[in-house]
Design an enzyme around this catalytic site. Structure first.
Site, short mmCIF file in Angstrom:
data_model
loop_
_atom_site.label_atom_id
_atom_site.label_comp_id
_atom_site.label_asym_id
_atom_site.label_seq_id
_atom_site.Cartn_x
_atom_site.Cartn_y
_atom_site.Cartn_z
N LEU A 1 12.30 -1.84 0.26
CA LEU A 1 12.47 -1.57 1.69
C LEU A 1 13.84 -1.98 2.21
CD1 LEU A 1 8.93 -2.67 2.94
CD2 LEU A 1 9.75 -0.36 2.49
N GLY B 1 6.91 -9.65 -4.08
CA GLY B 1 6.22 -8.40 -3.82
C GLY B 1 6.43 -7.41 -4.95
N THR B 2 6.07 -6.17 -4.69
CA THR B 2 6.18 -5.13 -5.72
C THR B 2 7.63 -4.94 -6.14
OG1 THR B 2 4.33 -4.04 -4.59
CG2 THR B 2 5.42 -2.81 -6.33
N GLU C 1 4.46 11.23 0.29
CA GLU C 1 4.38 11.71 -1.09
C GLU C 1 4.41 10.56 -2.10
OE1 GLU C 1 3.82 14.45 -2.59
OE2 GLU C 1 3.92 16.00 -1.04
N ALA D 1 -0.40 4.07 -3.66
CA ALA D 1 -0.49 5.35 -4.37
C ALA D 1 0.85 5.60 -5.04
CB ALA D 1 -0.82 6.48 -3.40
N LYS E 1 -5.00 9.06 -10.09
CA LYS E 1 -4.54 9.98 -9.05
C LYS E 1 -4.01 11.25 -9.70
CE LYS E 1 -1.08 10.56 -5.40
NZ LYS E 1 0.07 9.96 -4.71
#
Length: 498
Positions: free
Chosen positions: A331, A14-15, A340, A50, A78
């Site tokens: 995580l 994953g990221t 945010e 984001a 963004k």
């Protein structure tokens, strides 16, 4: 345990996993071997779409070509986040990556603006913010200027799954070894308690000196194996569920994220090149899963094109983010809702912090303690900033908002709010991710009007003060006419030859 670190093993892709792999291999390089263990059968949360401006530094360090990166990840620009219905229903404000006005010695720009407001000037703080002006005009281009007054700081929206895939390609080219497999059990050194070996379901064994736990909420090594503990912050941030669903892209791509508050949570809208990312973050004490799903699907502004992804989480942080020879990243280290867009940044900062303290000659207790101290401060500062959005509200439409308004908040946040309300003063805590300009926008946007301003703002006559503000406003607006639309920029930039 002063054993030189020769091999780093990353658990999970994953990221988090692939950022960790790419950055460690790029910066530390040849002295270490990096092996990443993941299984295609284990999905990733994958909604971190984001970002905030420091990701540009990460990409630059990795040597990523920006146009190739945007093309491969279906990325967009963004300039900030629009918060809708957060103070009261029907009202919105912006948290941009820019800063209003211009820097002043000893006295922030907003004190001059506050004095002008008291003298009858009818402008908003965002009228002096180029990021806001460009975002609302739907425009963007890189501005190469040495004058900070016309800087246009930016970040990205992108497909998190495509970003992880891209970083995997980059990592493997640099020599990171990827191993496909499920971990059956973990072996520990009987004397030190350090993790020594991962045993896969097919019997293969993977030994390492330092382990990076990117196993997501499971915390396979940091919690299940080492029991590093967890600080629960759900009494301040009660949202504990999320549902995500993609939808068709719009004809016009906004250069900002939208965050829309509802009676028991909030909804995100993230524009990508090939689709929109949508989701709702909510409190299971205030919405049932079906209510939240109906809310999300009934508030899409384009047709859903995928099945909903249901996510349970607990807000808080791992008490030890580095325990023995395991460092938790992503995580597994904790969770703060993506209000945010800090999820990917916390991955980035965790690995950067580890690189700063990389234990090449062996793990020392003093390094572990300092790493954990810095991680704790970082998480708490971001936590306070997120609580601010919820706590300072004037909504009376639900128990959710009334309870958040009336709750006791951390002393660190209470002091910041009270200081700003009484004096208009803002001071950035050391290493706080969010600058004074960010705190200002949310405090003002949530409805706090300072009772005073700095006396330096009285040094100008009314006419000179208004003239200065009008000049700054004109300077901020001047570049807009030259900027292309966001979509025209993406079309041109993403088709550039590398």
């Amino acid at each position: 345990m002063h054993k030189p670190i020769k091999k780093v093993v990353i658990v999970g892709g994953g990221t988090a996993g692939w950022i960790s792999a790419a950055l460690l291999k790029k910066v530390i390089g040849a002295p270490i071997d990096v092996e990443l263990v993941e299984s295609e059968s284990i999905g990733t949360v994958g909604v971190g779409e984001a970002t905030i401006p420091p990701i540009r530094l990460l990409n630059n360090v990795l040597g990523l070509n920006e146009s190739e990166f945007l093309a491969k990840t279906k990325g967009t620009i963004k300039l900030g986040i629009q918060f809708e219905n957060w103070r009261v229903e029907g009202e919105s404000y912006f948290h941009s990556f820019g800063a209003a006005g211009k820097s002043m010695a000893f006295c922030h720009f907003h004190h001059f603006w506050q004095r002008a407001q008291s003298l009858g000037l009818n402008t908003s703080i965002w009228d002096y913010d180029l990021n806001y002006l460009a975002a609302k005009a739907g425009k963007f281009a890189q501005i190469n200027s040495k004058d900070p007054i016309i800087e246009l700081p930016y970040a990205y929206h992108f497909d998190a799954g495509l970003y992880a895939k891209y970083l995997r390609e980059v990592s493997e080219r640099m020599g990171v070894l990827r191993t496909e497999g499920l971990i059956e059990h973990v072996e520990q050194d009987k004397d030190s308690g350090f993790i020594s070996t991962l045993v896969l379901q097919d019997g293969r064994k993977i030994a390492g000196d330092l382990f990076i736990d990117c196993s997501g909420f499971r915390g396979l090594l940091i919690q299940q194996q080492l029991g590093a503990g967890f600080d629960d912050w759900s009494h301040w941030l009660p949202c504990d569920r999320a549902i995500a669903v993609p939808s068709e892209r719009h004809a016009t791509t906004l250069p900002y994220t939208r965050s829309i508050a509802h009676a028991g949570g909030w909804q995100w809208r993230i524009p990508l090149q090939h689709r929109n990312g949508n989701g709702v973050v909510y409190s299971s004490q205030h919405y049932s899963q079906q209510q939240a799903l109906d809310l999300l699907l009934n508030n899409l502004d384009s047709k859903a094109i995928g099945e909903p992804n249901f996510i349970k989480f607990q807000t808080g942080r791992r008490r030890q983010q580095w325990a023995r020879n395991v460092v938790a990243v992503g995580l597994s280290s904790g969770f703060l809702e993506p209000l945010e867009s800090t999820s990917i940044h916390l991955i980035q900062s965790a690995i950067v912090r580890l690189i700063h303290m990389f234990p090449h000659q062996g793990i020392k207790a003093i390094d572990v303690a300092e790493y954990n101290r810095q991680s704790k401060v970082e998480y708490e500062q971001i936590r306070d900033f997120i609580i601010l959005h919820y706590h300072v509200n004037e909504r009376n439409d639900s128990h959710f908002w009334r309870d958040l308004r009336n709750m006791e908040v951390p002393d660190s946040l209470r002091h910041k709010i009270e200081l700003f309300r009484a004096t208009g003063r803002l001071f950035r805590e050391q290493n706080d991710l969010f600058l004074e300009s960010s705190w200002l926008q949310v405090l003002v946007g949530q409805g706090i009007v300072p009772q005073d301003y700095h006396p330096i703002a009285n040094n100008l006559s009314k006419d000179k003060l208004f003239e200065m503000l009008n000049t700054i406003q004109a300077i901020k607006n001047e570049p807009l006419a030259k900027l292309p639309s966001h979509d025209d920029f993406l079309q041109s930039f993403c088709t550039k030859p590398n």
